[in-house]
Design a protein around this motif. Sequence first.
Motif, PDB file in Angstrom:
ATOM      1  N   ASP A 175      29.337  35.439  55.433  1.00 34.11           N
ATOM      2  CA  ASP A 175      28.574  34.403  56.257  1.00 34.11           C
ATOM      3  C   ASP A 175      28.963  33.163  56.109  1.00 34.11           C
ATOM      4  OD1 ASP A 175      26.949  36.695  56.976  1.00 34.11           O
ATOM      5  OD2 ASP A 175      25.603  36.474  55.238  1.00 34.11           O
ATOM      6  N   PHE A 176      29.705  32.860  54.852  1.00 33.15           N
ATOM      7  CA  PHE A 176      29.901  31.556  54.933  1.00 33.15           C
ATOM      8  C   PHE A 176      31.271  31.171  56.007  1.00 33.15           C
ATOM      9  CE2 PHE A 176      32.720  28.327  52.666  1.00 33.15           C
ATOM     10  CZ  PHE A 176      31.912  27.421  52.534  1.00 33.15           C
ATOM     11  N   TYR A 177      32.143  31.895  55.723  1.00 30.59           N
ATOM     12  CA  TYR A 177      33.484  31.908  56.660  1.00 30.59           C
ATOM     13  C   TYR A 177      33.184  32.105  58.212  1.00 30.59           C
ATOM     14  CZ  TYR A 177      36.366  30.532  52.917  1.00 30.59           C
ATOM     15  OH  TYR A 177      36.851  29.743  51.854  1.00 30.59           O
ATOM     16  N   ALA A 178      32.028  32.625  58.516  1.00 31.51           N
ATOM     17  CA  ALA A 178      31.651  32.948  59.790  1.00 31.51           C
ATOM     18  C   ALA A 178      31.092  31.785  60.437  1.00 31.51           C
ATOM     19  CB  ALA A 178      30.600  34.275  59.909  1.00 31.51           C
ATOM     20  N   CYS A 205      21.302  32.364  57.031  1.00 29.79           N
ATOM     21  CA  CYS A 205      22.386  32.886  56.168  1.00 29.79           C
ATOM     22  C   CYS A 205      22.183  32.757  54.721  1.00 29.79           C
ATOM     23  CB  CYS A 205      23.922  32.566  56.756  1.00 29.79           C
ATOM     24  SG  CYS A 205      24.289  33.085  58.244  1.00 29.79           S
ATOM     25  N   PHE A 206      21.446  31.890  54.181  1.00 27.05           N
ATOM     26  CA  PHE A 206      21.221  31.459  52.891  1.00 27.05           C
ATOM     27  C   PHE A 206      19.818  32.358  52.320  1.00 27.05           C
ATOM     28  CE2 PHE A 206      23.995  27.980  53.826  1.00 27.05           C
ATOM     29  CZ  PHE A 206      24.524  27.711  52.735  1.00 27.05           C
ATOM     30  N   HIS A 207      20.148  32.710  51.299  1.00 23.69           N
ATOM     31  CA  HIS A 207      18.832  33.463  50.565  1.00 23.69           C
ATOM     32  C   HIS A 207      18.743  32.870  49.244  1.00 23.69           C
ATOM     33  CE1 HIS A 207      19.617  36.453  53.559  1.00 23.69           C
ATOM     34  NE2 HIS A 207      21.084  36.302  53.301  1.00 23.69           N
ATOM     35  N   PHE A 259      28.843  23.082  60.213  1.00 23.27           N
ATOM     36  CA  PHE A 259      28.754  23.544  58.998  1.00 23.27           C
ATOM     37  C   PHE A 259      30.286  23.422  58.357  1.00 23.27           C
ATOM     38  CE2 PHE A 259      29.113  27.172  55.955  1.00 23.27           C
ATOM     39  CZ  PHE A 259      28.197  26.977  54.948  1.00 23.27           C
ATOM     40  N   ALA A 260      31.226  23.615  59.395  1.00 22.46           N
ATOM     41  CA  ALA A 260      32.709  23.373  58.932  1.00 22.46           C
ATOM     42  C   ALA A 260      32.804  22.027  58.344  1.00 22.46           C
ATOM     43  CB  ALA A 260      33.619  23.706  60.221  1.00 22.46           C
ATOM     44  N   ASN A 261      32.150  21.210  59.114  1.00 21.74           N
ATOM     45  CA  ASN A 261      32.391  19.793  58.365  1.00 21.74           C
ATOM     46  C   ASN A 261      31.885  19.553  57.017  1.00 21.74           C
ATOM     47  OD1 ASN A 261      32.758  16.801  58.662  1.00 21.74           O
ATOM     48  ND2 ASN A 261      30.615  16.501  59.264  1.00 21.74           N
ATOM     49  N   VAL A 262      30.540  20.431  56.662  1.00 28.16           N
ATOM     50  CA  VAL A 262      29.992  20.301  55.196  1.00 28.16           C
ATOM     51  C   VAL A 262      31.049  20.763  54.608  1.00 28.16           C
ATOM     52  CG1 VAL A 262      28.271  21.419  53.816  1.00 28.16           C
ATOM     53  CG2 VAL A 262      27.654  20.427  56.084  1.00 28.16           C
ATOM     54  N   TYR A 263      31.743  21.720  54.645  1.00 27.11           N
ATOM     55  CA  TYR A 263      32.703  22.625  53.875  1.00 27.11           C
ATOM     56  C   TYR A 263      33.894  21.493  53.681  1.00 27.11           C
ATOM     57  CZ  TYR A 263      36.198  25.924  52.489  1.00 27.11           C
ATOM     58  OH  TYR A 263      37.098  26.528  51.532  1.00 27.11           O
ATOM     59  N   LEU A 290      26.720  33.449  36.998  1.00 23.77           N
ATOM     60  CA  LEU A 290      26.767  33.862  38.400  1.00 23.77           C
ATOM     61  C   LEU A 290      28.100  34.432  38.651  1.00 23.77           C
ATOM     62  CD1 LEU A 290      24.931  30.473  39.711  1.00 23.77           C
ATOM     63  CD2 LEU A 290      24.073  33.017  39.467  1.00 23.77           C
ATOM     64  N   CYS A 291      29.387  33.804  38.084  1.00 24.21           N
ATOM     65  CA  CYS A 291      30.520  34.629  38.175  1.00 24.21           C
ATOM     66  C   CYS A 291      31.207  34.362  36.520  1.00 24.21           C
ATOM     67  CB  CYS A 291      31.503  33.693  39.393  1.00 24.21           C
ATOM     68  SG  CYS A 291      32.923  34.534  39.436  1.00 24.21           S
ATOM     69  N   ASN A 292      31.729  35.520  36.359  1.00 25.23           N
ATOM     70  CA  ASN A 292      32.481  35.459  35.009  1.00 25.23           C
ATOM     71  C   ASN A 292      33.917  35.756  35.247  1.00 25.23           C
ATOM     72  OD1 ASN A 292      32.650  35.677  32.283  1.00 25.23           O
ATOM     73  ND2 ASN A 292      31.174  37.362  32.040  1.00 25.23           N
ATOM     74  N   ILE A 293      34.754  35.552  34.151  1.00 19.52           N
ATOM     75  CA  ILE A 293      36.001  35.789  34.141  1.00 19.52           C
ATOM     76  C   ILE A 293      36.234  37.009  34.592  1.00 19.52           C
ATOM     77  CG2 ILE A 293      38.037  35.675  32.725  1.00 19.52           C
ATOM     78  CD1 ILE A 293      36.612  33.286  31.074  1.00 19.52           C
ATOM     79  N   GLY A 294      37.409  37.096  35.448  1.00 19.12           N
ATOM     80  CA  GLY A 294      37.789  38.309  36.057  1.00 19.12           C
ATOM     81  C   GLY A 294      36.891  39.012  37.135  1.00 19.12           C
ATOM     82  N   GLN A 295      35.859  38.583  37.478  1.00 19.01           N
ATOM     83  CA  GLN A 295      35.044  39.019  38.538  1.00 19.01           C
ATOM     84  C   GLN A 295      35.717  38.187  40.067  1.00 19.01           C
ATOM     85  OE1 GLN A 295      31.018  37.677  37.592  1.00 19.01           O
ATOM     86  NE2 GLN A 295      30.598  39.913  37.213  1.00 19.01           N
ATOM     87  N   VAL A 296      35.398  38.705  40.978  1.00 15.89           N
ATOM     88  CA  VAL A 296      35.638  38.192  42.160  1.00 15.89           C
ATOM     89  C   VAL A 296      34.504  37.325  42.725  1.00 15.89           C
ATOM     90  CG1 VAL A 296      36.709  38.320  44.619  1.00 15.89           C
ATOM     91  CG2 VAL A 296      37.687  39.713  42.718  1.00 15.89           C
ATOM     92  N   CYS A 297      34.533  36.049  43.074  1.00 14.76           N
ATOM     93  CA  CYS A 297      33.438  35.321  43.447  1.00 14.76           C
ATOM     94  C   CYS A 297      33.149  35.426  44.913  1.00 14.76           C
ATOM     95  CB  CYS A 297      33.657  33.779  43.461  1.00 14.76           C
ATOM     96  SG  CYS A 297      31.945  32.860  43.536  1.00 14.76           S
ATOM     97  N   LYS A 298      31.929  35.858  45.255  1.00 13.70           N
ATOM     98  CA  LYS A 298      31.479  36.360  46.598  1.00 13.70           C
ATOM     99  C   LYS A 298      30.341  35.194  47.096  1.00 13.70           C
ATOM    100  CE  LYS A 298      33.856  40.330  46.557  1.00 13.70           C
ATOM    101  NZ  LYS A 298      34.835  40.426  47.816  1.00 13.70           N
ATOM    102  N   HIS A 299      29.850  34.623  46.367  1.00 14.39           N
ATOM    103  CA  HIS A 299      28.828  33.537  46.918  1.00 14.39           C
ATOM    104  C   HIS A 299      29.051  32.076  46.759  1.00 14.39           C
ATOM    105  CE1 HIS A 299      26.875  37.490  46.062  1.00 14.39           C
ATOM    106  NE2 HIS A 299      26.177  37.083  47.289  1.00 14.39           N
ATOM    107  N   PHE A 300      28.671  31.126  47.710  1.00 14.28           N
ATOM    108  CA  PHE A 300      28.552  29.859  47.457  1.00 14.28           C
ATOM    109  C   PHE A 300      27.114  29.532  47.149  1.00 14.28           C
ATOM    110  CE2 PHE A 300      29.936  25.620  48.371  1.00 14.28           C
ATOM    111  CZ  PHE A 300      31.367  25.448  48.216  1.00 14.28           C
ATOM    112  N   TYR A 301      26.730  28.414  46.596  1.00 18.74           N
ATOM    113  CA  TYR A 301      25.501  28.024  46.039  1.00 18.74           C
ATOM    114  C   TYR A 301      25.037  26.441  46.327  1.00 18.74           C
ATOM    115  CZ  TYR A 301      26.128  32.230  43.239  1.00 18.74           C
ATOM    116  OH  TYR A 301      26.247  33.611  42.960  1.00 18.74           O
TER     117      TYR A 301
END
Length: 192
Positions: A110-113, A26-28, A121-125, A38-49
Amino acid sequence: MFKALENFILGHGDIGEKELDKILQCFHLKQTVRNEMLCNIGQVCKHFYFINSGCLRLYEIDDKGNDITGFFALEDSIISANTSFILQKPSRDCLVSIEPSELLMIHREDFYALVNSVPQFANVYHRFMEFAFIHSQMRIYSFLGMEGIDKLKWVMEHEPKLLTRVSSKAVASYLGMTNSTLSKLRAKLLNS
């Protein structure tokens, strides 16, 4: 490229090969340049890094136009513009790569799936969220009553890499002081 992420996940508990493969798929890879947003003010964040190499900075800009740094993330750690990522609301924060960085990113779906289907993975989160909460609380309560010199000593003890990897201006905003104040305090510590 995925070995550090694999080790990070394995460091959070036993996991089978099948589940580990499911996570890694799931990671790219994302390569960034210095100061890439990677995320600016006003944008909706769609990724975790996950950070293989480099450094990311999470900050907001106050009403006076000053940067207020909330967090830095270096190698072998994870980060996102959490409030926006979780709530899917426009971000109040900026997430920027302050060094050329090699990141492994995962899309929110993918993250929440994975959180819902792979307990490891839930434990990591959950551990990340606990760390983020504790780190924030520690900074808030420690910094409220601290003098500037004590704030600098705290960073020297708990996050020493910041002083060599991050600009003085960014460190000063993390500590809630001006760059000139930070320079004076550093000089004072060196001369004592």
